[in-house]
Every structure is written in structure tokens, then in C-alpha cells.
Enzyme design. Structure first.
Site, mmCIF file in Angstrom:
data_model
loop_
_atom_site.group_PDB
_atom_site.id
_atom_site.type_symbol
_atom_site.label_atom_id
_atom_site.label_comp_id
_atom_site.label_asym_id
_atom_site.label_seq_id
_atom_site.Cartn_x
_atom_site.Cartn_y
_atom_site.Cartn_z
ATOM 1 N N THR A 218 92.331 33.612 0.079
ATOM 2 C CA THR A 218 93.405 33.260 1.237
ATOM 3 C C THR A 218 94.384 34.614 1.005
ATOM 4 O O THR A 218 94.247 35.504 0.428
ATOM 5 C CB THR A 218 93.926 32.097 0.386
ATOM 6 O OG1 THR A 218 93.270 30.908 0.442
ATOM 7 C CG2 THR A 218 95.365 31.574 0.977
ATOM 8 N N VAL B 298 90.052 19.645 3.865
ATOM 9 C CA VAL B 298 91.490 20.170 4.048
ATOM 10 C C VAL B 298 91.759 21.298 2.894
ATOM 11 O O VAL B 298 91.533 20.856 1.602
ATOM 12 C CB VAL B 298 92.284 18.954 4.105
ATOM 13 C CG1 VAL B 298 93.943 19.649 4.173
ATOM 14 C CG2 VAL B 298 92.144 18.118 5.302
ATOM 15 N N SER B 299 92.073 22.365 3.410
ATOM 16 C CA SER B 299 92.541 23.426 2.291
ATOM 17 C C SER B 299 94.124 23.228 1.690
ATOM 18 O O SER B 299 94.660 22.634 2.500
ATOM 19 C CB SER B 299 92.505 24.830 2.865
ATOM 20 O OG SER B 299 93.272 25.616 2.338
#
Ligand code: GLY
Length: 284
Positions: free
Chosen positions: A158, A187-188
Site C-alpha cells: 500500500t 474490501v481493503s
């Protein structure tokens, strides 16, 4: 007058490849981006700077966000990004957004809207209606990685930035291409308050395994603890200790309202840079 400070991260070094060339390239990229963002911070707010730094990180294919994002199990890239403005305490984000260049800029557009977190098709429609054109964020190494992952799972990454400006305002922004090879619809953490959060007292941006970061409510817990008077280092240590029982895989960069900066990871190694007037630290 507050002394400005900025910190950025580029995920985990274990992500993508572990060659010495990649390590050096990531170090150089972090040095370039933190210096550019530091200059930008001298004439812009913490919020503007956090967004700006994230666009630079999204545009660098070495990192898993924007261009060079990881590919999901069905062969499609879906990206997530969020912004938290510590001054107004407003959070906005996009989840699983396809085919745009800079998800963090779509999140920025949402900051002024009543509905501030959009997912999937709705997020894409919103982006297109605000002038974000078609962009293919795939790069060859991610396609190879995707093909390899059909056989074996690998790590995560990320990007993010936390900035403190001369008016004492804090902001955090985070963007990701996700875990790679995930189930469609996953979902991150990056567009949740577990992965990205800021208020007047502290800002935090996370990287790592989204499920672990959400389990540990990492960014929100650190910010809350600092708000309640706990020193930043202690707040980070306590929050990371709480990841241990489930071997949570997480990394953070954070700044408090005094300008204290910190990075921490639960596993080797978060790729980060920290900068203020007196010092610069790069770990790639
Ligand atoms: N931290 C990125 C993700 O798990 O999606």
C-alpha cells in the site's frame, strides 16, 4: 507556528520482489518523493500535501497503488484510497475503483460531498462524471505476478502519507491496489478508519494485511490513544501488542501534533521515509 513534518510509506519490502535492485530503486523513489512533498508542504496545507505525496506514490509503478496495482483473482485491478483531514475530521474514500489513474484524487473530490465513501460501480460513475478518464493501471510485472499467484499466494503493499503543516494541521492519505488475487468484492483497510485516520492530535497511515489491520482497528486506536493523552510511541506499542495474539501483519507511519514521527512494523519490513526541518530518514 508549528514545525512541519512529513512521513510516507510504500508498503512492505517483501512485496513484489526482494532483489537488491528493487530495494535501491524503492529507496531512491522514496527520497525523491519525500523531498518533493516536503518542498510542497512549505506552501501548501497538510491535507493538500498528503494528497500530493500519494499521487506521486500512486504514479510510481514500484508501489502497489494506482499504476502498478496488484491484480485481483478475476484478473481485474480494483483500487481503494482514502483521505482524512485532521482539521475538519472529515474522511472520504473510494473502494474497489477500476480504470482511473489516481484513486486518491477521486477521494479528494468526495471530501466536499455529502456521501463521502463510494464503492465499485458507483465510485467509477462518480469519477467519470468528475472528469477522471479511462486509465489502465496494469504493468507487465503485475501480470506476471498474477499468473504466478494462480499457483501460490504472496504478500501485500500500500502507499500512504501523513503530513503536519506550519499551522499545526494534520492529514493522512492512503491508497492501495489491495492484497492481490483477492476474492472480488473484498474490501481493503485503506479506505476505512482502521487503515487511515487523522484528527487534530495525530495522523496514521497503515499498510499490511487489511483483515489484520481492521481486526486491530490500528489507525483509529493509535489516534484515539494519542487524543486521550498517551504519548505517540506508547500508543503505537500498545496497539501493535494487541496485534500479537492473532499475529497481525501491519505497518504504520504516524505523526502527532507535537511533530513526533514514528514508523513501526509487525513483520519485516515497511518501506518508509520521514522528514522534518532537521532530519531525513529513508528506509527502503
Ligand atoms: N492493506 C492493503 C490491503 O490489505 O488491501
Amino acid at each position: 507556528m508549528t514545525k512541519p513534518a512529513i512521513t510516507i510509506h510504500g508498503g512492505f519490502f517483501s512485496e513484489l520482489t526482494t532483489s537488491p535492485e528493487t530495494k535501491l530503486a524503492k529507496q531512491e523513489a522514496l527520497r525523491f518523493i519525500i523531498r518533493k512533498s516536503w518542498d510542497f508542504l512549505q506552501t501548501h496545507s497538510a491535507l493538500q500535501t498528503a494528497i500530493y505525496a500519494c499521487t506521486l506514490l500512486e504514479d510510481d509503478p514500484l508501489f502497489n497503488a494506482g499504476t502498478g496495482s496488484q491484480i485481483q483473482s478475476d484478473g481485474v485491478i480494483r483500487m481503494s484510497a482514502s483521505i482524512c483531514d485532521g482539521e475538519t475530521q472529515k474522511f472520504s474514500g473510494v473502494i474497489n475503483l477500476e480504470d482511473v489513474k489516481n484513486p486518491v484524487l477521486v477521494a479528494e473530490k468526495l471530501l466536499d460531498c455529502e456521501d463521502r465513501i463510494l464503492a465499485g460501480e458507483g465510485a467509477l460513475r462518480f469519477a467519470r462524471s468528475h472528469g477522471f478518464g479511462y486509465y489502465d493501471p496494469r504493468i507487465p510485472i503485475r501480470i506476471q505476478d498474477y499468473e504466478a499467484r494462480k499457483k501460490a499466494a504472496s504478500k501485500t503493499g500500500t502507499i500512504g502519507c501523513v503530513a503536519l503543516d506550519s499551522e499545526g494541521r494534520l492529514a493522512a492519505a492512503t491508497s492501495t491496489g489491495g492484497k492481490g488475487f483477492e476474492i472480488v468484492g473484498r474490501v481493503s483497510d485503506s479506505a476505512t478508519v482502521a487503515g487511515n485516520y487523522a484528527n487534530q492530535f495525530c495522523g496514521v497511515s497503515c499498510t499490511g494485511v487489511g483483515e489484520d489491520i481492521v481486526n486491530g482497528a490500528v489507525a483509529a486506536k493509535i489516534v484515539t490513544r494519542v487524543t486521550d493523552g498517551m504519548p505517540l510511541k506508547e500508543a503505537v506499542e500498545k496497539t501493535f501488542a494487541e496485534l500479537k495474539p492473532f499475529d497481525g501483519f501491519a505497518g504504520i507511519v504516524a505523526i502527532d501534533h507535537f511533530g513526533n514521527m514514528i514508523q513501526k512494523d509487525s513483520h519485516p519490513h515497511i518501506v518508509y521515509a520521514l522528514k522534518n526541518e532537521g532530519s531525513e530518514e529513508i528506509f527502503g
